[in-house]
Scaffold this motif. Structure first.
Motif, PDB file in Angstrom:
ATOM      1  N   GLU A   1      -9.339  -6.060   6.579  1.00 45.03           N
ATOM      2  CA  GLU A   1      -8.810  -4.758   6.996  1.00 45.03           C
ATOM      3  C   GLU A   1      -9.629  -4.300   8.205  1.00 45.03           C
ATOM      4  O   GLU A   1     -10.689  -3.684   8.072  1.00 45.03           O
TER       5      GLU A   1
ATOM      6  N   LYS B   1     -12.821  -4.310   4.449  1.00 40.70           N
ATOM      7  CA  LYS B   1     -12.971  -3.444   5.615  1.00 40.70           C
ATOM      8  C   LYS B   1     -13.999  -4.023   6.577  1.00 40.70           C
ATOM      9  O   LYS B   1     -15.028  -4.554   6.178  1.00 40.70           O
TER      10      LYS B   1
ATOM     11  N   HIS C   1     -17.122   6.295  -4.830  1.00 41.50           N
ATOM     12  CA  HIS C   1     -17.713   5.018  -5.237  1.00 41.50           C
ATOM     13  C   HIS C   1     -17.547   4.912  -6.746  1.00 41.50           C
ATOM     14  O   HIS C   1     -17.029   5.840  -7.389  1.00 41.50           O
TER      15      HIS C   1
ATOM     16  N   ASN D   1     -19.343   8.537   4.615  1.00 41.71           N
ATOM     17  CA  ASN D   1     -19.675   7.120   4.540  1.00 41.71           C
ATOM     18  C   ASN D   1     -20.920   6.924   3.692  1.00 41.71           C
ATOM     19  O   ASN D   1     -21.734   7.844   3.542  1.00 41.71           O
TER      20      ASN D   1
ATOM     21  N   ASP E   1       0.842  -1.198   0.000  1.00 39.65           N
ATOM     22  CA  ASP E   1       0.000   0.000   0.000  1.00 39.65           C
ATOM     23  C   ASP E   1       0.874   1.243   0.000  1.00 39.65           C
ATOM     24  O   ASP E   1       1.476   1.593   1.025  1.00 39.65           O
TER      25      ASP E   1
ATOM     26  N   HIS F   1     -12.518   4.287  -2.311  1.00 41.21           N
ATOM     27  CA  HIS F   1     -12.715   4.412  -0.863  1.00 41.21           C
ATOM     28  C   HIS F   1     -13.778   5.449  -0.574  1.00 41.21           C
ATOM     29  O   HIS F   1     -13.850   6.489  -1.230  1.00 41.21           O
TER      30      HIS F   1
ATOM     31  N   ASP G   1     -12.546  -0.722  -1.590  1.00 43.84           N
ATOM     32  CA  ASP G   1     -12.605  -0.880  -0.139  1.00 43.84           C
ATOM     33  C   ASP G   1     -14.068  -1.123   0.223  1.00 43.84           C
ATOM     34  O   ASP G   1     -14.945  -0.345  -0.168  1.00 43.84           O
TER      35      ASP G   1
ATOM     36  N   ARG H   1      -1.234  -0.627  -3.957  1.00 47.97           N
ATOM     37  CA  ARG H   1      -2.416   0.219  -3.777  1.00 47.97           C
ATOM     38  C   ARG H   1      -2.021   1.684  -3.848  1.00 47.97           C
ATOM     39  O   ARG H   1      -1.113   2.142  -3.165  1.00 47.97           O
TER      40      ARG H   1
ATOM     41  N   HIS I   1      -9.999  -4.653  -0.306  1.00 48.77           N
ATOM     42  CA  HIS I   1      -9.877  -4.399   1.120  1.00 48.77           C
ATOM     43  C   HIS I   1     -11.196  -4.778   1.777  1.00 48.77           C
ATOM     44  O   HIS I   1     -12.207  -4.095   1.605  1.00 48.77           O
TER      45      HIS I   1
ATOM     46  N   GLU J   1      -7.449   2.830  -5.022  1.00 45.90           N
ATOM     47  CA  GLU J   1      -8.403   2.395  -4.006  1.00 45.90           C
ATOM     48  C   GLU J   1      -9.701   3.188  -4.144  1.00 45.90           C
ATOM     49  O   GLU J   1      -9.700   4.422  -4.080  1.00 45.90           O
TER      50      GLU J   1
END
Length: 334
Positions: A295, A261, A149, A240, A78, A145, A175, A116, A259, A143
Motif C-alpha cells: 500500500e 503500508k 493500535h 502516527n 475495501d 490503523h 495497517d 476491509r 496492508h 482495519e
C-alpha cells in the motif's frame, strides 16, 4: 522457519496513475502480476466507475477475465462506509448495516474472501452483518490503523465482540502504518519545501524517534513561532505511532490480511521508516498465511516536486518482501 505468507498489492498504491488516467485497471493488475504480487486488493470507488451504485454484470465479467488472464487472485475489497458524512447527516444504524451488506455482496461477486471495514465502524454494526457475511462467505476485517493500535480501547471493544460472537467471519486487517519507527523522510522533506525551518524539522523528527509525547512537542513548536508548515508537520505526531509488532501475536487467529503500508522504498530496497525486517519475522512466528498487500502512500509527499512512479516503488517493496520471505540457508556442521 518456513512460511506460507503470500505477496499482493492494494490497487490503492497506484492512485496517482489511475486518477491521472495514465494506467487502466488492466494496466495496474498486469504490473502487479509482473512483480509476482498475485494477490489483488481493490478500492472499488477507485477502480469501478459508479460504485457503490449497482454495477453491470459486464463489470464483474471483465474483472474475472483479468484475474484469469494475469493469474492473479482477488483478495480484498475495501469498503468505504463514511456514515458520519452521509448526505450531510449521520447514517442511522439500519442504513449502516444495509450499506455494509451491499459491500459484502460486492466482495463476494468479485471473488474476494475479505472486505476491509474502516475502523470507525462500530462493533454493533459488525455484529449485525456477521450472519450475512457468513452467508456470502466473506470475512469482514476491521482495519487497525494509526493512531489506533491493538491495545487501544476501541480495538479491544471490537475484539471482545468478535470473541463473544464466536464468528470466524469477523477479524482484523492491521495497517503497517502502526509501526512507523522513524519519522518518514519524504514527509520531513515535503514540510521543509513548504516552509518549515530545517532546524525545527530536525527537532520534530528527533522528538518523534525519542517517543516524546506529541502534545509536548506541539507546545515546543508553538513557542518557536516557526510558521504553518512547522505546525502541520508537528501535528502529524498526533496521528502516527510505533507500536510493538509482537502485539499482533495475541490476535493472529483473527488477522487475515495486511496492508503493507510504505512511504518510500530506496534503491537498495529499504523502507526507512517502517522496519519490515522486524515485522515479517513476527508474522512468520505467528503462523500468518495471508497476503502482504503493498500500500504505497508516498505519492502525496513527493508529487509537488518530483515525478511519481508508483509502479517502481511497489516493485521495490515486492523485491524486499521476496528477500525477507525467502527461506534462510541452514548452516551445517563440518
Amino acid at each position: 522457519m518456513a512460511n506460507a505468507i503470500k505477496r499482493g498489492v492494494s490497487l490503492y498504491s497506484y492512485q496517482e496513475e489511475t486518477y491521472l488516467q495514465k494506467m487502466t485497471l488492466e494496466d495496474v493488475i498486469a504490473a502487479s502480476a509482473r512483480m509476482g504480487a498475485l494477490g489483488i486488493e481493490v478500492v472499488s470507488e477507485q477502480s469501478f466507475w459508479g460504485y457503490p451504485a449497482p454495477l453491470p454484470d459486464a463489470t464483474y465479467d471483465h474483472w474475472h477475465a483479468l484475474m484469469d488472464k494475469y493469474g492473479t487472485t482477488p483478495v480484498c475489497h475495501d469498503l468505504m462506509l463514511d456514515y458520519k458524512k452521509y448526505k450531510g447527516r449521520l447514517m442511522p444504524f439500519e442504513e449502516q448495516v444495509a450499506s455494509m451488506k451491499v459491500d459484502i455482496a460486492h466482495a463476494a461477486r468479485l471473488g474476494c474472501p475479505f472486505t476491509r471495514a474502516l475502523v470507525s465502524i462500530s462493533p454493533e454494526v459488525l455484529a449485525a452483518v456477521a450472519p450475512y457475511a457468513e452467508e456470502k462467505g466473506v470475512k469482514v476485517l476491521i482495519e487497525v490503523h494509526a493512531p489506533l493500535h491493538f491495545d487501544h480501547p476501541w480495538i479491544q471493544r471490537h475484539y471482545e465482540v468478535m470473541e463473544k460472537l464466536g464468528s470466524d467471519h469477523l477479524g482484523f486487517l492491521p495497517d503497517m502504518g502502526i509501526f512507523v519507527k522513524r519519522f518518514p523522510r519524504v514527509w520531513k522533506e515535503r514540510f521543509i519545501r513548504q516552509g518549515c525551518p530545517e532546524k525545527v524539522a530536525d527537532h520534530i523528527e528527533q522528538a518523534y524517534e525519542a517517543r516524546t509525547l506529541a502534545e509536548y512537542v506541539i507546545n515546543d513548536v508553538e513557542k518557536m513561532k516557526a510558521g504553518p508548515a512547522a505546525m502541520a508537520m508537528v501535528t502529524t505526531l498526533r496521528h502516527n505511532l510505533y507500536a510493538n509488532p509482537r502485539r499482533m501475536l495475541e490476535f493472529m487467529h483473527r488477522i487475515h490480511n495486511i496492508h503493507a503500508k510504505f512511504y518510500e522504498m530506496t534503491a537498495d530496497l529499504v523502507e526507512p521508516s517502517i522496519p519490515y525486517e522486524e515485522i515479517i519475522p513476527v508474522l512468520v512466528e505467528g503462523g500468518y498465511q495471508g497476503y502482504l498487500c503493498s500500500e504505497y502512500e508516498g505519492n502525496r509527499w513527493v508529487e509537488d516536486a518530483f515525478p511519481v512512479d508508483s509502479v517502481e516503488q511497489v516493485r521495490r517493496q515486492q523485491a524486499m518482501f521476496e528477500r525477507l520471505l525467502s527461506p534462510k540457508p541452514t548452516a551445517h556442521a563440518a
